[in-house]
Design a protein around this motif. Structure first.
Motif, PDB file in Angstrom:
ATOM      1  N   GLY A 193       4.895  20.661  -6.141  1.00 44.18           N
ATOM      2  CA  GLY A 193       5.501  19.606  -6.935  1.00 44.18           C
ATOM      3  C   GLY A 193       6.366  20.156  -8.052  1.00 44.18           C
ATOM      4  N   ILE A 194       7.200  19.279  -8.611  1.00 44.34           N
ATOM      5  CA  ILE A 194       8.081  19.628  -9.725  1.00 44.34           C
ATOM      6  C   ILE A 194       7.879  18.593 -10.823  1.00 44.34           C
ATOM      7  CG2 ILE A 194      10.475  19.899 -10.483  1.00 44.34           C
ATOM      8  CD1 ILE A 194      11.159  20.805  -7.644  1.00 44.34           C
ATOM      9  N   ASN A 195       7.690  19.077 -12.045  1.00 40.38           N
ATOM     10  CA  ASN A 195       7.433  18.199 -13.188  1.00 40.38           C
ATOM     11  C   ASN A 195       8.314  18.639 -14.344  1.00 40.38           C
ATOM     12  OD1 ASN A 195       6.215  17.111 -15.620  1.00 40.38           O
ATOM     13  ND2 ASN A 195       4.435  16.596 -14.390  1.00 40.38           N
ATOM     14  N   VAL A 196       9.104  17.720 -14.896  1.00 37.89           N
ATOM     15  CA  VAL A 196       9.990  18.017 -16.025  1.00 37.89           C
ATOM     16  C   VAL A 196       9.748  16.984 -17.108  1.00 37.89           C
ATOM     17  CG1 VAL A 196      12.382  18.298 -16.811  1.00 37.89           C
ATOM     18  CG2 VAL A 196      11.735  18.990 -14.481  1.00 37.89           C
ATOM     19  N   ARG A 197       9.678  17.456 -18.358  1.00 38.50           N
ATOM     20  CA  ARG A 197       9.422  16.545 -19.476  1.00 38.50           C
ATOM     21  C   ARG A 197      10.284  16.942 -20.687  1.00 38.50           C
ATOM     22  NH1 ARG A 197       5.279  13.186 -20.933  1.00 38.50           N
ATOM     23  NH2 ARG A 197       4.165  13.790 -19.024  1.00 38.50           N
ATOM     24  N   GLY A 198      10.937  15.920 -21.271  1.00 40.39           N
ATOM     25  CA  GLY A 198      11.564  16.089 -22.573  1.00 40.39           C
ATOM     26  C   GLY A 198      12.787  16.972 -22.617  1.00 40.39           C
ATOM     27  N   THR A 199      13.656  16.897 -21.599  1.00 41.16           N
ATOM     28  CA  THR A 199      14.909  17.649 -21.639  1.00 41.16           C
ATOM     29  C   THR A 199      16.093  16.693 -21.791  1.00 41.16           C
ATOM     30  OG1 THR A 199      15.145  17.648 -19.214  1.00 41.16           O
ATOM     31  CG2 THR A 199      13.940  19.482 -20.216  1.00 41.16           C
ATOM     32  N   GLU A 200      17.225  17.245 -22.237  1.00 43.63           N
ATOM     33  CA  GLU A 200      18.373  16.408 -22.567  1.00 43.63           C
ATOM     34  C   GLU A 200      19.642  16.879 -21.871  1.00 43.63           C
ATOM     35  OE1 GLU A 200      18.618  16.477 -26.804  1.00 43.63           O
ATOM     36  OE2 GLU A 200      16.686  15.443 -27.094  1.00 43.63           O
ATOM     37  N   ALA A 201      19.508  17.453 -20.690  1.00 44.00           N
ATOM     38  CA  ALA A 201      20.668  17.922 -19.932  1.00 44.00           C
ATOM     39  C   ALA A 201      20.416  17.664 -18.454  1.00 44.00           C
ATOM     40  CB  ALA A 201      20.909  19.412 -20.203  1.00 44.00           C
ATOM     41  N   ALA A 202      21.388  18.034 -17.635  1.00 43.51           N
ATOM     42  CA  ALA A 202      21.317  17.748 -16.204  1.00 43.51           C
ATOM     43  C   ALA A 202      20.097  18.399 -15.559  1.00 43.51           C
ATOM     44  CB  ALA A 202      22.590  18.238 -15.519  1.00 43.51           C
ATOM     45  N   VAL A 203      19.472  17.667 -14.636  1.00 37.20           N
ATOM     46  CA  VAL A 203      18.316  18.170 -13.886  1.00 37.20           C
ATOM     47  C   VAL A 203      18.588  18.016 -12.395  1.00 37.20           C
ATOM     48  CG1 VAL A 203      15.865  17.907 -13.368  1.00 37.20           C
ATOM     49  CG2 VAL A 203      16.681  17.576 -15.713  1.00 37.20           C
TER      50      VAL A 203
ATOM     51  N   GLY B 120      10.801  11.286 -19.777  1.00 47.54           N
ATOM     52  CA  GLY B 120      11.526  11.400 -21.030  1.00 47.54           C
ATOM     53  C   GLY B 120      12.740  12.293 -20.949  1.00 47.54           C
ATOM     54  N   VAL B 121      13.478  12.201 -19.845  1.00 46.76           N
ATOM     55  CA  VAL B 121      14.657  13.041 -19.654  1.00 46.76           C
ATOM     56  C   VAL B 121      15.921  12.211 -19.850  1.00 46.76           C
ATOM     57  CG1 VAL B 121      13.462  14.597 -18.088  1.00 46.76           C
ATOM     58  CG2 VAL B 121      14.660  12.619 -17.154  1.00 46.76           C
ATOM     59  N   SER B 122      17.006  12.893 -20.173  1.00 46.12           N
ATOM     60  CA  SER B 122      18.308  12.242 -20.274  1.00 46.12           C
ATOM     61  C   SER B 122      19.354  13.186 -19.712  1.00 46.12           C
ATOM     62  CB  SER B 122      18.631  11.875 -21.720  1.00 46.12           C
ATOM     63  OG  SER B 122      18.594  13.012 -22.555  1.00 46.12           O
ATOM     64  N   GLY B 123      20.439  12.622 -19.215  1.00 46.68           N
ATOM     65  CA  GLY B 123      21.448  13.423 -18.544  1.00 46.68           C
ATOM     66  C   GLY B 123      21.466  13.114 -17.066  1.00 46.68           C
ATOM     67  N   PRO B 124      22.433  13.661 -16.327  1.00 47.46           N
ATOM     68  CA  PRO B 124      22.493  13.435 -14.880  1.00 47.46           C
ATOM     69  C   PRO B 124      21.239  13.976 -14.192  1.00 47.46           C
ATOM     70  CG  PRO B 124      24.521  14.465 -15.695  1.00 47.46           C
ATOM     71  CD  PRO B 124      23.525  14.516 -16.801  1.00 47.46           C
ATOM     72  N   ILE B 125      20.801  13.289 -13.132  1.00 49.14           N
ATOM     73  CA  ILE B 125      19.601  13.697 -12.393  1.00 49.14           C
ATOM     74  C   ILE B 125      19.889  13.644 -10.901  1.00 49.14           C
ATOM     75  CG2 ILE B 125      17.221  13.096 -11.796  1.00 49.14           C
ATOM     76  CD1 ILE B 125      16.961  11.842 -14.569  1.00 49.14           C
TER      77      ILE B 125
ATOM     78  N   GLY C 113      16.959   7.493 -22.751  1.00 52.28           N
ATOM     79  CA  GLY C 113      17.968   6.763 -23.522  1.00 52.28           C
ATOM     80  C   GLY C 113      19.044   6.209 -22.619  1.00 52.28           C
ATOM     81  N   SER C 114      20.168   5.836 -23.230  1.00 50.65           N
ATOM     82  CA  SER C 114      21.260   5.246 -22.473  1.00 50.65           C
ATOM     83  C   SER C 114      21.947   6.288 -21.606  1.00 50.65           C
ATOM     84  CB  SER C 114      22.280   4.622 -23.428  1.00 50.65           C
ATOM     85  OG  SER C 114      22.804   5.613 -24.303  1.00 50.65           O
ATOM     86  N   LEU C 115      22.684   5.816 -20.611  1.00 55.12           N
ATOM     87  CA  LEU C 115      23.406   6.692 -19.707  1.00 55.12           C
ATOM     88  C   LEU C 115      24.882   6.722 -20.071  1.00 55.12           C
ATOM     89  CD1 LEU C 115      21.890   5.622 -16.264  1.00 55.12           C
ATOM     90  CD2 LEU C 115      21.428   7.734 -17.508  1.00 55.12           C
ATOM     91  N   ARG C 116      25.448   7.923 -20.143  1.00 56.00           N
ATOM     92  CA  ARG C 116      26.894   8.030 -20.253  1.00 56.00           C
ATOM     93  C   ARG C 116      27.507   7.738 -18.883  1.00 56.00           C
ATOM     94  NH1 ARG C 116      27.150  14.029 -22.305  1.00 56.00           N
ATOM     95  NH2 ARG C 116      25.682  14.088 -20.549  1.00 56.00           N
ATOM     96  N   LEU C 117      28.794   7.481 -18.861  1.00 55.31           N
ATOM     97  CA  LEU C 117      29.461   7.105 -17.619  1.00 55.31           C
ATOM     98  C   LEU C 117      29.276   8.170 -16.546  1.00 55.31           C
ATOM     99  CD1 LEU C 117      31.258   5.022 -16.207  1.00 55.31           C
ATOM    100  CD2 LEU C 117      33.255   6.280 -17.054  1.00 55.31           C
TER     101      LEU C 117
END
Length: 299
Positions: free
Chosen positions: A177-187, A200-205, A220-224
């Motif tokens: 499995g893969i678990n990611v928490r609290g990052t603010e860039a692309a995943v 709790g991630v933000s950025g492209p996924i 949070g909100s998504l940029r375009l």
């Protein structure tokens, strides 16, 4: 920058936790009872070595390797690494077996705990097999490599990683499995047999699995340009979104249902496919599974 390889010495230390480290690498091994046949001076040296080892790695050793001590054909050890992102990015590939856990933190370096587990015909053979398992590190890259196995032999590498919150991630496993928490860039997260959880991630996924569910919650909100793609074959998809988010939604399933907590302007009928707009539209969210449900929920 060249890769760094772990090459443990051939001598086997029978301590239950062996801490060997220089610079960015520390290793912890489990074996027999350290109090057997020890002089007071030797015991004092062991105690000092344990105190000198980073507490984080020792806690992980006790946690991750607890079960390995009762299995006579298995070996477990934890290795610790420190590295730097490369152009703000980190790529992790744990090989055929193993999981990945990543957490964002306020520091500037990348901290890694790698658990190596092996199994063979005996405890000694399993420890020898662990010596052949390598964790290769360089700037912005972490990769596991090991020998071909036969019969009852097996090896796996699982990692726990702390990264600066703005680090872009490319994470890969096959059986894990893969678990990611609290990052603010692309995943980018890919596995074949295992679940993916992003909290709790933000950025492209971009998250893809074959046999495993996907659960993600956006911070949070998504940029375009922050498109989200969640795709699996056997498993459900759960996506948590904050109130007030704007996005275009494309969701589909073959064997399952689709549900949403949000008012969505839908084009056509909503059954096993959904195409619509949240709020003012914007970034695209695509959630696709074959066998499983798709659920859009409020964070």
């Amino acid at each position: 920058m060249g890769a760094s390889r772990h090459s443990p010495p051939g001598h086997r230390n029978p301590d239950p936790i062996r801490s060997v480290g220089t610079g960015a690498h520390v290793f912890h091994r489990y074996g027999a009872d350290p109090t057997m046949n020890r002089t007071p001076q030797a015991l004092a040296l062991i105690a000092l070595s344990l105190l000198a080892a980073p507490a984080l790695a020792q806690d992980a050793s006790a946690d991750w390797c607890r079960d390995a001590r009762s299995e006579r054909d298995r070996h477990c050890e934890v290795r610790e690494y420190t590295l730097q992102p490369r152009d703000g990015a980190l790529a992790v590939d744990v090989g055929p077996n193993g999981g990945i856990q990543v957490e964002g933190w306020s520091g500037t370096e990348i901290r890694v705990l790698a658990r190596i587990q092996t199994r063979s015909g005996s405890e000694a053979a399993a420890a020898e097999l662990a010596d052949e398992v390598e964790v290769l590190t360089s700037a912005g890259e972490l990769r596991a490599d090991g020998p071909r196995t036969r019969g009852r032999e097996s090896w796996s590498v699982s990692v726990r990683v702390q990264v600066p919150v703005g680090t872009r991630l490319d994470l890969r496993s096959t059986n894990g499995g893969i678990n990611v928490r609290g990052t603010e860039a692309a995943v980018t997260a890919r596995t074949t047999n295992g679940s993916i959880q992003l909290a709790g991630v933000s950025g492209p996924i971009m998250a893809r699995s074959t046999n495993g569910g996907i659960r993600a919650s956006l911070a949070g909100s998504l940029r375009l340009q922050d498109d989200i793609e969640l795709r699996t074959t056997n498993g459900s998809i759960d996506l948590g979104l904050p109130d007030g988010i704007s996005a275009r939604i494309e969701a589909s399933t073959t064997n399952g249902g689709i549900s949403t907590d949000f008012p969505i302007t839908v084009q056509g009928r909503m059954g096993r496919q959904l195409s619509g707009v949240l709020g003012d539209g914007g970034a695209e969210i695509r959630a696709t599974t074959t066998n499983g449900a798709v659920r859009l929920t409020r964070n």
